[in-house]
Write an enzyme that holds these catalytic residues in place. Structure first.
Site, PDB file in Angstrom:
ATOM      1  N   LYS A  79      -5.565   5.110  14.611  1.00  0.00           N
ATOM      2  CA  LYS A  79      -5.149   4.688  13.269  1.00  0.00           C
ATOM      3  C   LYS A  79      -4.319   3.410  13.375  1.00  0.00           C
ATOM      4  O   LYS A  79      -3.498   3.276  14.288  1.00  0.00           O
ATOM      5  CB  LYS A  79      -4.339   5.824  12.620  1.00  0.00           C
ATOM      6  CG  LYS A  79      -4.005   5.607  11.151  1.00  0.00           C
ATOM      7  CD  LYS A  79      -3.256   6.810  10.554  1.00  0.00           C
ATOM      8  CE  LYS A  79      -2.980   6.623   9.061  1.00  0.00           C
ATOM      9  NZ  LYS A  79      -2.264   7.778   8.474  1.00  0.00           N
ATOM     10  N   SER A 159      -4.101   9.515   3.854  1.00  0.00           N
ATOM     11  CA  SER A 159      -4.252   8.131   4.238  1.00  0.00           C
ATOM     12  C   SER A 159      -5.101   7.926   5.496  1.00  0.00           C
ATOM     13  O   SER A 159      -5.590   6.832   5.711  1.00  0.00           O
ATOM     14  CB  SER A 159      -2.876   7.518   4.477  1.00  0.00           C
ATOM     15  OG  SER A 159      -2.251   8.107   5.613  1.00  0.00           O
ATOM     16  N   SER A 183      -1.722  13.533   4.885  1.00  0.00           N
ATOM     17  CA  SER A 183      -2.618  12.450   5.313  1.00  0.00           C
ATOM     18  C   SER A 183      -3.482  12.737   6.535  1.00  0.00           C
ATOM     19  O   SER A 183      -4.345  11.934   6.870  1.00  0.00           O
ATOM     20  CB  SER A 183      -1.812  11.182   5.590  1.00  0.00           C
ATOM     21  OG  SER A 183      -1.423  10.584   4.394  1.00  0.00           O
TER      22      SER A 183
END
Lengths: 493, 95
Positions: A79, A159, A183
Protein backbone atom coordinates in the site's frame (compact mmCIF):
# COMPACT_ATOMS: atom_id res chain seq x y z
CA UNK A 1 2.53 -25.09 -17.24
CA UNK A 2 -0.04 -24.01 -14.69
CA UNK A 3 -0.56 -20.33 -13.97
CA UNK A 4 1.86 -19.53 -11.16
CA UNK A 5 -0.28 -16.60 -10.01
CA UNK A 6 -2.99 -19.10 -9.05
CA UNK A 7 -0.84 -20.40 -6.17
CA UNK A 8 -1.55 -19.25 -2.63
CA UNK A 9 1.41 -18.14 -0.53
CA UNK A 10 1.38 -21.49 1.30
CA UNK A 11 1.39 -23.40 -2.02
CA UNK A 12 4.09 -21.19 -3.58
CA UNK A 13 6.22 -21.57 -0.45
CA UNK A 14 6.04 -25.33 -0.77
CA UNK A 15 6.92 -25.33 -4.47
CA UNK A 16 9.78 -22.87 -3.97
CA UNK A 17 11.23 -24.94 -1.14
CA UNK A 18 10.85 -28.11 -3.23
CA UNK A 19 12.67 -26.33 -6.11
CA UNK A 20 9.69 -27.08 -8.36
CA UNK A 21 9.57 -23.38 -9.30
CA UNK A 22 11.93 -20.44 -8.88
CA UNK A 23 11.25 -17.06 -7.32
CA UNK A 24 12.24 -15.47 -10.62
CA UNK A 25 9.59 -17.46 -12.51
CA UNK A 26 6.96 -16.66 -9.90
CA UNK A 27 7.83 -12.96 -9.90
CA UNK A 28 7.87 -12.90 -13.71
CA UNK A 29 4.36 -14.35 -13.80
CA UNK A 30 3.07 -11.58 -11.52
CA UNK A 31 4.87 -8.84 -13.49
CA UNK A 32 3.16 -10.15 -16.63
CA UNK A 33 -0.24 -10.33 -14.90
CA UNK A 34 0.10 -6.73 -13.68
CA UNK A 35 1.09 -5.57 -17.16
CA UNK A 36 -2.02 -7.20 -18.61
CA UNK A 37 -4.47 -6.00 -15.97
CA UNK A 38 -3.38 -2.75 -14.39
CA UNK A 39 -4.66 -0.43 -17.09
CA UNK A 40 -8.15 -1.84 -16.51
CA UNK A 41 -8.06 -2.14 -12.71
CA UNK A 42 -5.71 0.71 -11.65
CA UNK A 43 -4.67 -1.27 -8.56
CA UNK A 44 -0.98 -0.30 -8.74
CA UNK A 45 0.17 3.33 -8.77
CA UNK A 46 3.78 2.37 -9.39
CA UNK A 47 5.30 -0.96 -10.37
CA UNK A 48 8.90 -1.88 -9.61
CA UNK A 49 9.58 -4.83 -11.94
CA UNK A 50 13.36 -4.38 -12.01
CA UNK A 51 13.61 -4.27 -8.25
CA UNK A 52 11.24 -7.25 -8.03
CA UNK A 53 13.40 -9.37 -10.34
CA UNK A 54 16.54 -8.35 -8.48
CA UNK A 55 14.94 -9.36 -5.16
CA UNK A 56 13.68 -12.62 -6.71
CA UNK A 57 17.18 -13.44 -7.92
CA UNK A 58 18.52 -12.92 -4.41
CA UNK A 59 15.71 -15.14 -3.10
CA UNK A 60 16.65 -17.88 -5.55
CA UNK A 61 20.25 -17.70 -4.29
CA UNK A 62 19.08 -18.03 -0.68
CA UNK A 63 16.72 -20.86 -1.58
CA UNK A 64 19.60 -22.66 -3.31
CA UNK A 65 21.94 -22.23 -0.35
CA UNK A 66 19.33 -23.33 2.20
CA UNK A 67 19.01 -19.89 3.83
CA UNK A 68 15.42 -19.20 2.84
CA UNK A 69 13.29 -16.90 4.99
CA UNK A 70 9.65 -17.57 5.81
CA UNK A 71 8.42 -15.51 2.85
CA UNK A 72 11.32 -16.27 0.56
CA UNK A 73 10.50 -15.34 -3.03
CA UNK A 74 6.86 -14.42 -2.35
CA UNK A 75 5.81 -11.40 -4.49
CA UNK A 76 3.80 -8.80 -2.57
CA UNK A 77 2.09 -5.50 -3.28
CA UNK A 78 2.59 -2.64 -0.81
CA UNK A 79 0.00 0.00 0.00
CA UNK A 80 1.29 3.46 -0.90
CA UNK A 81 1.03 4.46 2.79
CA UNK A 82 4.12 2.43 3.76
CA UNK A 83 7.48 4.18 3.53
CA UNK A 84 9.68 2.29 1.05
CA UNK A 85 13.22 3.53 0.65
CA UNK A 86 13.82 5.35 -2.62
CA UNK A 87 10.39 4.37 -3.96
CA UNK A 88 7.18 6.36 -4.51
CA UNK A 89 5.48 6.83 -1.09
CA UNK A 90 2.74 9.40 -1.48
CA UNK A 91 -0.36 8.13 0.37
CA UNK A 92 -2.08 8.56 -3.04
CA UNK A 93 -2.04 12.33 -2.43
CA UNK A 94 -1.02 15.20 -4.70
CA UNK A 95 0.58 16.95 -1.72
CA UNK A 96 3.29 14.29 -1.45
CA UNK A 97 4.31 14.62 -5.10
CA UNK A 98 7.74 13.20 -5.71
CA UNK A 99 8.28 11.96 -2.13
CA UNK A 100 10.78 9.11 -1.92
CA UNK A 101 11.71 8.36 1.69
CA UNK A 102 15.29 7.72 2.77
CA UNK A 103 14.06 5.04 5.17
CA UNK A 104 11.99 1.86 5.18
CA UNK A 105 8.90 1.29 7.35
CA UNK A 106 9.33 -1.39 10.02
CA UNK A 107 6.52 -3.52 8.56
CA UNK A 108 7.99 -3.62 5.05
CA UNK A 109 11.52 -4.06 6.42
CA UNK A 110 10.21 -7.14 8.30
CA UNK A 111 8.78 -8.56 5.06
CA UNK A 112 12.01 -8.03 3.08
CA UNK A 113 14.03 -9.53 5.93
CA UNK A 114 11.88 -12.66 5.57
CA UNK A 115 12.63 -12.80 1.83
CA UNK A 116 9.50 -11.27 0.28
CA UNK A 117 9.68 -9.58 -3.14
CA UNK A 118 8.18 -6.12 -3.83
CA UNK A 119 6.06 -5.75 -6.98
CA UNK A 120 5.09 -2.09 -6.49
CA UNK A 121 2.96 0.41 -4.61
CA UNK A 122 -0.79 -0.01 -4.43
CA UNK A 123 -3.52 2.54 -4.94
CA UNK A 124 -5.62 3.69 -1.96
CA UNK A 125 -7.90 6.47 -0.80
CA UNK A 126 -5.91 9.67 -0.25
CA UNK A 127 -4.27 9.47 3.20
CA UNK A 128 -6.44 6.36 3.82
CA UNK A 129 -9.55 8.55 4.07
CA UNK A 130 -12.38 6.86 2.23
CA UNK A 131 -14.37 3.67 1.81
CA UNK A 132 -14.38 3.32 -1.98
CA UNK A 133 -10.87 4.16 -3.20
CA UNK A 134 -12.38 7.10 -5.09
CA UNK A 135 -10.51 9.82 -3.17
CA UNK A 136 -7.13 8.74 -4.62
CA UNK A 137 -5.23 11.39 -6.58
CA UNK A 138 -4.45 8.53 -8.98
CA UNK A 139 -8.07 7.75 -9.78
CA UNK A 140 -10.42 5.01 -8.59
CA UNK A 141 -9.55 1.31 -8.47
CA UNK A 142 -12.00 -1.05 -10.14
CA UNK A 143 -13.23 -4.09 -8.26
CA UNK A 144 -12.34 -7.31 -10.14
CA UNK A 145 -15.86 -8.45 -9.21
CA UNK A 146 -18.87 -7.45 -11.30
CA UNK A 147 -22.52 -8.31 -10.80
CA UNK A 148 -23.73 -11.23 -12.90
CA UNK A 149 -24.64 -10.12 -16.42
CA UNK A 150 -23.46 -6.54 -15.77
CA UNK A 151 -20.54 -4.53 -17.09
CA UNK A 152 -20.92 -1.78 -14.50
CA UNK A 153 -17.72 -0.99 -12.61
CA UNK A 154 -17.88 -1.45 -8.85
CA UNK A 155 -15.66 0.00 -6.13
CA UNK A 156 -13.25 -2.37 -4.34
CA UNK A 157 -13.93 -0.62 -1.03
CA UNK A 158 -11.38 1.48 0.77
CA UNK A 159 -9.12 2.76 1.85
CA UNK A 160 -7.01 -0.33 0.98
CA UNK A 161 -8.86 -0.72 -2.36
CA UNK A 162 -5.70 -1.27 -4.41
CA UNK A 163 -4.51 -3.95 -1.99
CA UNK A 164 -7.85 -5.80 -2.06
CA UNK A 165 -8.27 -5.55 -5.84
CA UNK A 166 -4.69 -6.68 -6.50
CA UNK A 167 -5.10 -9.73 -4.27
CA UNK A 168 -8.52 -10.62 -5.73
CA UNK A 169 -7.26 -10.25 -9.32
CA UNK A 170 -4.08 -12.21 -8.55
CA UNK A 171 -1.77 -9.29 -9.24
CA UNK A 172 0.24 -10.15 -6.12
CA UNK A 173 0.39 -13.14 -3.78
CA UNK A 174 -0.64 -10.94 -0.85
CA UNK A 175 -0.63 -7.27 0.09
CA UNK A 176 0.01 -4.94 2.97
CA UNK A 177 -2.86 -2.70 4.03
CA UNK A 178 -3.85 -0.44 6.90
CA UNK A 179 -7.07 -0.04 8.87
CA UNK A 180 -8.15 3.06 10.80
CA UNK A 181 -11.93 2.50 10.74
CA UNK A 182 -12.36 -0.55 8.51
CA UNK A 183 -9.89 0.05 5.67
CA UNK A 184 -8.62 -3.54 5.62
CA UNK A 185 -11.84 -5.41 6.43
CA UNK A 186 -14.35 -3.54 4.25
CA UNK A 187 -12.33 -3.84 1.01
CA UNK A 188 -11.57 -7.49 1.86
CA UNK A 189 -15.32 -8.12 2.21
CA UNK A 190 -16.03 -6.32 -1.11
CA UNK A 191 -13.49 -8.40 -3.04
CA UNK A 192 -13.85 -11.91 -1.56
CA UNK A 193 -10.46 -11.74 0.17
CA UNK A 194 -9.34 -12.16 3.78
CA UNK A 195 -8.19 -9.11 5.73
CA UNK A 196 -7.12 -8.84 9.35
CA UNK A 197 -6.64 -5.70 11.41
CA UNK A 198 -4.54 -6.87 14.34
CA UNK A 199 -4.68 -5.48 17.88
CA UNK A 200 -3.48 -1.89 18.22
CA UNK A 201 0.23 -2.13 18.99
CA UNK A 202 0.83 -5.45 17.20
CA UNK A 203 2.32 -4.01 13.98
CA UNK A 204 4.71 -1.10 14.23
CA UNK A 205 3.41 2.19 12.85
CA UNK A 206 6.96 3.43 12.29
CA UNK A 207 7.46 4.66 8.75
CA UNK A 208 3.77 4.41 7.85
CA UNK A 209 2.17 7.73 6.83
CA UNK A 210 0.00 8.69 9.82
CA UNK A 211 -3.75 9.33 9.55
CA UNK A 212 -5.19 8.90 13.08
CA UNK A 213 -2.42 7.65 15.33
CA UNK A 214 -4.58 6.09 18.07
CA UNK A 215 -6.56 4.08 15.51
CA UNK A 216 -4.13 3.22 12.67
CA UNK A 217 -2.94 -0.39 12.40
CA UNK A 218 -1.25 -2.27 9.57
CA UNK A 219 -2.32 -5.76 8.54
CA UNK A 220 -2.43 -8.04 5.50
CA UNK A 221 -5.00 -8.71 2.79
CA UNK A 222 -4.63 -12.24 1.45
CA UNK A 223 -6.40 -14.89 -0.61
CA UNK A 224 -7.19 -17.13 2.30
CA UNK A 225 -6.97 -17.38 6.07
CA UNK A 226 -3.70 -19.32 6.09
CA UNK A 227 -1.97 -16.76 3.86
CA UNK A 228 -3.21 -13.95 6.12
CA UNK A 229 -1.70 -15.78 9.12
CA UNK A 230 1.62 -16.24 7.31
CA UNK A 231 1.79 -12.56 6.34
CA UNK A 232 0.78 -11.19 9.75
CA UNK A 233 3.47 -13.23 11.47
CA UNK A 234 6.06 -11.51 9.32
CA UNK A 235 4.57 -7.99 9.48
CA UNK A 236 4.10 -7.96 13.26
CA UNK A 237 7.00 -7.26 15.59
CA UNK A 238 8.07 -5.53 18.76
CA UNK A 239 9.60 -2.23 17.69
CA UNK A 240 11.48 0.23 19.88
CA UNK A 241 10.82 2.91 17.24
CA UNK A 242 7.06 2.90 17.98
CA UNK A 243 6.23 3.68 21.61
CA UNK A 244 2.80 2.04 21.20
CA UNK A 245 4.33 -1.21 19.94
CA UNK A 246 3.57 -3.81 22.59
CA UNK A 247 6.25 -6.06 24.13
CA UNK A 248 4.61 -9.39 23.40
CA UNK A 249 6.37 -12.00 21.27
CA UNK A 250 4.70 -12.69 17.90
CA UNK A 251 3.11 -16.16 17.95
CA UNK A 252 3.04 -18.62 15.06
CA UNK A 253 -0.45 -17.74 13.85
CA UNK A 254 -0.49 -20.54 11.30
CA UNK A 255 -0.44 -23.15 14.05
CA UNK A 256 -3.89 -21.97 15.19
CA UNK A 257 -5.38 -23.02 11.86
CA UNK A 258 -7.21 -26.31 11.93
CA UNK A 259 -7.72 -26.40 15.69
CA UNK A 260 -11.23 -27.55 16.61
CA UNK A 261 -13.68 -24.99 17.99
CA UNK A 262 -15.00 -27.17 20.82
CA UNK A 263 -15.15 -25.14 24.02
CA UNK A 264 -15.07 -21.78 22.26
CA UNK A 265 -17.81 -19.30 23.08
CA UNK A 266 -18.86 -17.02 20.21
CA UNK A 267 -20.89 -13.89 20.96
CA UNK A 268 -23.54 -12.52 18.61
CA UNK A 269 -24.29 -8.84 19.34
CA UNK A 270 -27.88 -7.74 18.82
CA UNK A 271 -26.81 -4.13 18.12
CA UNK A 272 -25.26 -5.15 14.78
CA UNK A 273 -28.72 -5.78 13.35
CA UNK A 274 -29.26 -2.35 11.79
CA UNK A 275 -32.20 -0.74 9.98
CA UNK A 276 -32.14 -1.13 6.23
CA UNK A 277 -29.61 -3.97 6.27
CA UNK A 278 -30.27 -6.26 3.27
CA UNK A 279 -31.90 -9.57 4.14
CA UNK A 280 -29.00 -11.37 2.47
CA UNK A 281 -26.58 -10.01 5.07
CA UNK A 282 -28.81 -11.24 7.89
CA UNK A 283 -29.03 -14.66 6.21
CA UNK A 284 -25.27 -14.81 5.80
CA UNK A 285 -24.82 -13.98 9.47
CA UNK A 286 -27.23 -16.76 10.50
CA UNK A 287 -25.36 -19.14 8.18
CA UNK A 288 -22.09 -18.18 9.89
CA UNK A 289 -23.61 -18.85 13.30
CA UNK A 290 -24.77 -22.29 12.09
CA UNK A 291 -21.32 -23.17 10.72
CA UNK A 292 -19.59 -22.28 13.98
CA UNK A 293 -22.19 -24.19 15.99
CA UNK A 294 -21.72 -27.25 13.75
CA UNK A 295 -17.97 -26.99 14.36
CA UNK A 296 -18.52 -27.28 18.12
CA UNK A 297 -18.54 -23.65 19.28
CA UNK A 298 -21.24 -22.49 21.65
CA UNK A 299 -23.17 -19.40 20.57
CA UNK A 300 -24.35 -16.75 23.01
CA UNK A 301 -26.41 -13.61 22.46
CA UNK A 302 -24.56 -10.57 23.74
CA UNK A 303 -25.13 -6.84 24.00
CA UNK A 304 -22.67 -4.08 23.14
CA UNK A 305 -24.93 -1.15 24.07
CA UNK A 306 -22.74 1.74 22.83
CA UNK A 307 -22.26 0.33 19.32
CA UNK A 308 -24.30 3.04 17.58
CA UNK A 309 -22.09 5.75 19.04
CA UNK A 310 -18.85 4.34 17.64
CA UNK A 311 -19.18 5.91 14.20
CA UNK A 312 -20.07 9.42 15.40
CA UNK A 313 -17.27 9.26 18.02
CA UNK A 314 -14.89 8.11 15.28
CA UNK A 315 -15.80 11.13 13.13
CA UNK A 316 -14.55 13.36 15.93
CA UNK A 317 -11.48 11.43 17.09
CA UNK A 318 -10.12 10.47 13.64
CA UNK A 319 -10.43 13.94 12.03
CA UNK A 320 -8.99 15.55 15.18
CA UNK A 321 -5.91 13.35 15.01
CA UNK A 322 -5.72 13.75 11.23
CA UNK A 323 -5.80 17.55 11.43
CA UNK A 324 -2.79 17.37 13.72
CA UNK A 325 -0.89 14.70 11.75
CA UNK A 326 -1.46 16.41 8.40
CA UNK A 327 -0.22 19.78 9.67
CA UNK A 328 3.24 18.69 8.56
CA UNK A 329 2.34 19.07 4.86
CA UNK A 330 3.33 22.70 4.58
CA UNK A 331 5.18 22.96 1.28
CA UNK A 332 8.52 23.24 3.09
CA UNK A 333 9.84 19.82 4.01
CA UNK A 334 8.52 17.54 1.30
CA UNK A 335 6.16 17.27 -1.61
CA UNK A 336 4.23 19.97 -3.36
CA UNK A 337 4.84 23.70 -2.93
CA UNK A 338 2.57 26.31 -4.49
CA UNK A 339 4.17 29.78 -4.23
CA UNK A 340 2.27 32.61 -2.52
CA UNK A 341 2.74 36.26 -1.63
CA UNK A 342 4.11 35.40 1.83
CA UNK A 343 4.73 32.23 3.85
CA UNK A 344 1.16 31.89 5.16
CA UNK A 345 -0.22 32.36 1.66
CA UNK A 346 2.22 29.70 0.44
CA UNK A 347 0.99 27.27 3.14
CA UNK A 348 -2.66 27.93 2.30
CA UNK A 349 -2.27 27.61 -1.46
CA UNK A 350 -0.11 24.50 -1.14
CA UNK A 351 -2.65 22.76 1.10
CA UNK A 352 -5.65 23.93 -0.96
CA UNK A 353 -4.08 22.48 -4.12
CA UNK A 354 -2.41 19.43 -2.60
CA UNK A 355 -5.26 17.95 -0.55
CA UNK A 356 -8.39 16.46 -2.10
CA UNK A 357 -11.96 17.26 -1.02
CA UNK A 358 -12.40 14.45 1.54
CA UNK A 359 -9.05 15.14 3.19
CA UNK A 360 -9.84 18.86 3.45
CA UNK A 361 -13.24 18.04 4.91
CA UNK A 362 -11.69 15.91 7.64
CA UNK A 363 -8.95 18.43 8.43
CA UNK A 364 -11.65 21.10 8.75
CA UNK A 365 -13.79 18.95 11.08
CA UNK A 366 -10.73 18.09 13.15
CA UNK A 367 -9.59 21.69 13.39
CA UNK A 368 -13.10 22.77 14.40
CA UNK A 369 -13.61 20.15 17.13
CA UNK A 370 -10.19 20.94 18.62
CA UNK A 371 -10.63 24.71 18.46
CA UNK A 372 -11.04 26.85 21.58
CA UNK A 373 -14.49 26.52 23.13
CA UNK A 374 -15.43 23.28 21.34
CA UNK A 375 -12.82 20.86 22.65
CA UNK A 376 -14.86 19.69 25.67
CA UNK A 377 -18.16 19.43 23.80
CA UNK A 378 -16.74 17.34 20.99
CA UNK A 379 -13.32 15.80 21.51
CA UNK A 380 -13.48 15.15 25.24
CA UNK A 381 -17.03 13.78 24.96
CA UNK A 382 -15.94 11.47 22.11
CA UNK A 383 -12.95 10.16 24.09
CA UNK A 384 -15.26 9.37 27.01
CA UNK A 385 -17.70 7.56 24.74
CA UNK A 386 -14.72 5.69 23.32
CA UNK A 387 -13.96 4.33 26.78
CA UNK A 388 -17.59 3.17 27.09
CA UNK A 389 -17.35 1.36 23.74
CA UNK A 390 -14.18 -0.34 24.92
CA UNK A 391 -15.83 -1.28 28.22
CA UNK A 392 -18.75 -2.93 26.36
CA UNK A 393 -16.25 -5.32 24.79
CA UNK A 394 -14.32 -5.86 28.03
CA UNK A 395 -17.53 -6.83 29.83
CA UNK A 396 -18.40 -9.40 27.17
CA UNK A 397 -14.91 -10.91 27.12
CA UNK A 398 -14.88 -10.93 30.92
CA UNK A 399 -18.11 -12.96 30.82
CA UNK A 400 -16.26 -15.67 28.90
CA UNK A 401 -16.85 -14.84 25.23
CA UNK A 402 -13.83 -15.78 23.11
CA UNK A 403 -14.76 -14.03 19.86
CA UNK A 404 -17.65 -12.04 18.39
CA UNK A 405 -19.29 -12.76 15.03
CA UNK A 406 -20.82 -9.92 12.99
CA UNK A 407 -21.37 -9.01 9.34
CA UNK A 408 -18.32 -7.23 7.89
CA UNK A 409 -20.23 -4.58 5.93
CA UNK A 410 -23.86 -3.46 5.65
CA UNK A 411 -23.89 -4.13 1.86
CA UNK A 412 -21.94 -5.68 -1.03
CA UNK A 413 -19.73 -3.51 -3.28
CA UNK A 414 -21.50 -0.52 -4.81
CA UNK A 415 -20.95 1.33 -8.10
CA UNK A 416 -18.15 3.73 -8.88
CA UNK A 417 -19.43 7.35 -8.68
CA UNK A 418 -22.51 6.37 -6.64
CA UNK A 419 -24.72 9.47 -6.61
CA UNK A 420 -26.14 9.03 -3.09
CA UNK A 421 -22.73 8.65 -1.51
CA UNK A 422 -21.28 11.57 -3.47
CA UNK A 423 -24.09 13.85 -2.25
CA UNK A 424 -23.85 12.94 1.44
CA UNK A 425 -20.49 12.21 3.11
CA UNK A 426 -22.22 10.49 6.04
CA UNK A 427 -23.71 7.84 3.68
CA UNK A 428 -20.17 6.87 2.69
CA UNK A 429 -19.09 6.82 6.34
CA UNK A 430 -21.84 4.28 7.16
CA UNK A 431 -19.85 1.62 5.26
CA UNK A 432 -17.69 1.31 8.37
CA UNK A 433 -20.54 0.88 10.84
CA UNK A 434 -19.57 -2.72 11.76
CA UNK A 435 -15.81 -2.30 11.60
CA UNK A 436 -15.16 1.02 13.32
CA UNK A 437 -16.06 -0.21 16.83
CA UNK A 438 -13.01 -2.48 16.66
CA UNK A 439 -10.60 0.40 15.99
CA UNK A 440 -12.18 2.50 18.73
CA UNK A 441 -11.49 -0.33 21.22
CA UNK A 442 -8.06 -1.25 19.76
CA UNK A 443 -9.15 -4.89 19.22
CA UNK A 444 -8.26 -7.36 16.45
CA UNK A 445 -10.83 -8.02 13.72
CA UNK A 446 -10.79 -10.28 10.67
CA UNK A 447 -13.04 -10.22 7.60
CA UNK A 448 -13.52 -13.55 5.86
CA UNK A 449 -15.56 -14.25 2.70
CA UNK A 450 -18.70 -16.22 3.53
CA UNK A 451 -20.79 -16.24 0.38
CA UNK A 452 -22.07 -14.45 -2.70
CA UNK A 453 -25.23 -12.35 -2.87
CA UNK A 454 -28.00 -12.87 -5.46
CA UNK A 455 -26.04 -10.70 -7.94
CA UNK A 456 -22.96 -12.88 -7.48
CA UNK A 457 -20.98 -10.37 -5.40
CA UNK A 458 -18.93 -11.44 -2.38
CA UNK A 459 -20.09 -10.82 1.19
CA UNK A 460 -17.96 -11.18 4.29
CA UNK A 461 -18.32 -11.94 7.98
CA UNK A 462 -16.24 -10.32 10.69
CA UNK A 463 -14.80 -11.89 13.81
CA UNK A 464 -13.67 -9.65 16.66
CA UNK A 465 -11.24 -10.97 19.26
CA UNK A 466 -9.71 -10.23 22.64
CA UNK A 467 -6.62 -8.00 22.62
CA UNK A 468 -3.64 -9.91 21.16
CA UNK A 469 -5.72 -13.02 20.55
CA UNK A 470 -5.43 -13.04 16.77
CA UNK A 471 -4.93 -16.81 17.02
CA UNK A 472 -8.58 -17.41 17.93
CA UNK A 473 -9.60 -15.27 14.95
CA UNK A 474 -7.51 -17.32 12.52
CA UNK A 475 -8.78 -20.55 14.09
CA UNK A 476 -12.42 -19.48 13.80
CA UNK A 477 -12.18 -17.74 10.40
CA UNK A 478 -10.64 -20.91 8.97
CA UNK A 479 -13.75 -22.86 9.98
CA UNK A 480 -15.92 -20.32 8.12
CA UNK A 481 -13.63 -20.54 5.09
CA UNK A 482 -13.79 -24.34 5.10
CA UNK A 483 -17.59 -24.23 5.22
CA UNK A 484 -18.12 -21.37 2.76
CA UNK A 485 -15.39 -22.22 0.27
CA UNK A 486 -13.20 -19.68 -1.51
CA UNK A 487 -14.42 -17.19 -4.10
CA UNK A 488 -12.58 -16.07 -7.18
CA UNK A 489 -13.60 -13.21 -9.49
CA UNK A 490 -14.21 -14.35 -13.08
CA UNK A 491 -11.64 -12.62 -15.27
CA UNK A 492 -12.99 -9.86 -17.59
CA UNK A 493 -9.98 -7.55 -17.78
CA UNK B 1 -24.31 23.00 16.97
CA UNK B 2 -23.82 24.13 13.41
CA UNK B 3 -21.35 26.35 11.61
CA UNK B 4 -21.94 29.38 9.40
CA UNK B 5 -19.83 30.46 6.46
CA UNK B 6 -17.72 32.89 8.48
CA UNK B 7 -16.84 30.11 10.96
CA UNK B 8 -15.88 27.86 8.05
CA UNK B 9 -13.57 30.55 6.69
CA UNK B 10 -12.01 31.05 10.13
CA UNK B 11 -11.46 27.30 10.56
CA UNK B 12 -10.00 27.04 7.04
CA UNK B 13 -7.52 29.76 7.95
CA UNK B 14 -6.64 27.95 11.21
CA UNK B 15 -6.07 24.81 9.13
CA UNK B 16 -4.07 26.83 6.58
CA UNK B 17 -6.27 25.83 3.65
CA UNK B 18 -7.15 28.56 1.15
CA UNK B 19 -10.87 28.57 0.33
CA UNK B 20 -12.85 30.50 -2.22
CA UNK B 21 -16.33 31.83 -1.46
CA UNK B 22 -17.79 28.83 -3.33
CA UNK B 23 -15.59 26.34 -1.43
CA UNK B 24 -16.65 27.85 1.88
CA UNK B 25 -20.33 27.72 0.97
CA UNK B 26 -20.10 24.08 -0.14
CA UNK B 27 -18.08 23.09 2.94
CA UNK B 28 -20.58 24.77 5.26
CA UNK B 29 -23.32 22.39 4.14
CA UNK B 30 -21.08 19.32 4.31
CA UNK B 31 -19.62 20.15 7.70
CA UNK B 32 -23.10 20.74 9.09
CA UNK B 33 -24.20 17.32 7.84
CA UNK B 34 -21.28 15.72 9.68
CA UNK B 35 -21.75 17.83 12.83
CA UNK B 36 -25.44 16.91 12.79
CA UNK B 37 -24.47 13.24 12.65
CA UNK B 38 -22.05 13.43 15.59
CA UNK B 39 -24.56 15.41 17.67
CA UNK B 40 -26.10 12.13 18.92
CA UNK B 41 -23.09 11.68 21.23
CA UNK B 42 -24.73 14.19 23.55
CA UNK B 43 -27.34 11.54 24.45
CA UNK B 44 -24.69 9.40 26.12
CA UNK B 45 -24.39 9.66 29.88
CA UNK B 46 -20.67 10.06 30.55
CA UNK B 47 -20.90 10.95 34.23
CA UNK B 48 -17.81 9.63 35.98
CA UNK B 49 -16.29 8.27 32.74
CA UNK B 50 -12.66 9.11 32.08
CA UNK B 51 -11.65 10.07 28.54
CA UNK B 52 -9.52 7.45 26.77
CA UNK B 53 -5.86 8.41 26.81
CA UNK B 54 -4.22 5.10 25.92
CA UNK B 55 -5.69 2.47 23.60
CA UNK B 56 -3.80 -0.39 25.24
CA UNK B 57 -3.36 -0.19 29.00
CA UNK B 58 0.39 0.15 29.12
CA UNK B 59 2.99 2.50 30.47
CA UNK B 60 4.67 4.61 27.83
CA UNK B 61 7.96 3.03 26.82
CA UNK B 62 11.02 4.99 27.75
CA UNK B 63 14.52 4.86 26.37
CA UNK B 64 17.80 6.23 27.71
CA UNK B 65 18.18 9.93 26.97
CA UNK B 66 21.15 9.53 24.65
CA UNK B 67 21.87 10.50 21.07
CA UNK B 68 21.55 7.35 18.98
CA UNK B 69 20.86 8.81 15.56
CA UNK B 70 21.86 11.81 13.49
CA UNK B 71 24.36 13.15 10.96
CA UNK B 72 21.77 12.82 8.22
CA UNK B 73 20.89 16.40 7.35
CA UNK B 74 21.26 15.65 3.64
CA UNK B 75 18.71 12.80 3.92
CA UNK B 76 16.30 15.07 5.77
CA UNK B 77 16.32 17.90 3.24
CA UNK B 78 16.49 15.60 0.21
CA UNK B 79 12.71 15.67 -0.36
CA UNK B 80 12.24 19.41 0.22
CA UNK B 81 10.84 21.37 -2.74
CA UNK B 82 13.68 23.90 -2.30
CA UNK B 83 16.80 23.41 -0.18
CA UNK B 84 20.27 24.86 -0.06
CA UNK B 85 23.30 23.56 1.84
CA UNK B 86 21.15 21.41 4.14
CA UNK B 87 18.69 24.24 4.89
CA UNK B 88 15.01 24.32 3.99
CA UNK B 89 14.33 27.45 1.93
CA UNK B 90 11.13 29.36 2.72
CA UNK B 91 9.75 32.74 1.63
CA UNK B 92 11.11 35.68 3.62
CA UNK B 93 9.40 35.83 7.04
CA UNK B 94 11.31 38.68 8.74
CA UNK B 95 11.42 42.12 7.16
Amino acid sequence: MTDLTALTIAEAREQLNAKAITATELTGAYIQAIENANEALNAYIVTTPEKALEMAKASDARLASGNAGELEGIPLGIKDLFGTEGIHTQAASHILDGFKPHYESTVTANLWADGAVMLGKLNMDEFAMGSSNETSYYGPVKNPWRAKGSNADLVPGGSSGGSAAAVAARLCAGATATDTGGSIRQPAAFTGTVGIKPTYGRCSRWGVVAFASSLDQAGPIARDVRDAAILLKSMASVDAKDTTSVDIAVPDYESAIGKPLAGLKIGVPKEYRVDGMPEEIEKLWQQGIAWLKDAGASIVDISLPHTKYALPAYYIVAPAEASSNLARYDGVRYGLRVPGKDIVDMYERTRATGFGEEVKRRIMIGTYVLSAGYYDAYYLQAQKVRNLIKKDFEDVFHAGVDAILTPATPSAAFGIADQDMAADPVKMYLNDIFTVTVNMAGLPGIAVPAGLDARGLPLGLQLIGRPFDEETLFQTAYVIEQAAGKFHAPKWW
Amino acid sequence: MSVDISTVKRVAHLARIAVTEDDAARMTGQLNTILGFVEQLNEVNVDGVEPMTSVTPMAMKKRPDVVDDGEKAADIVANAPIHEENFFVVPKVVE
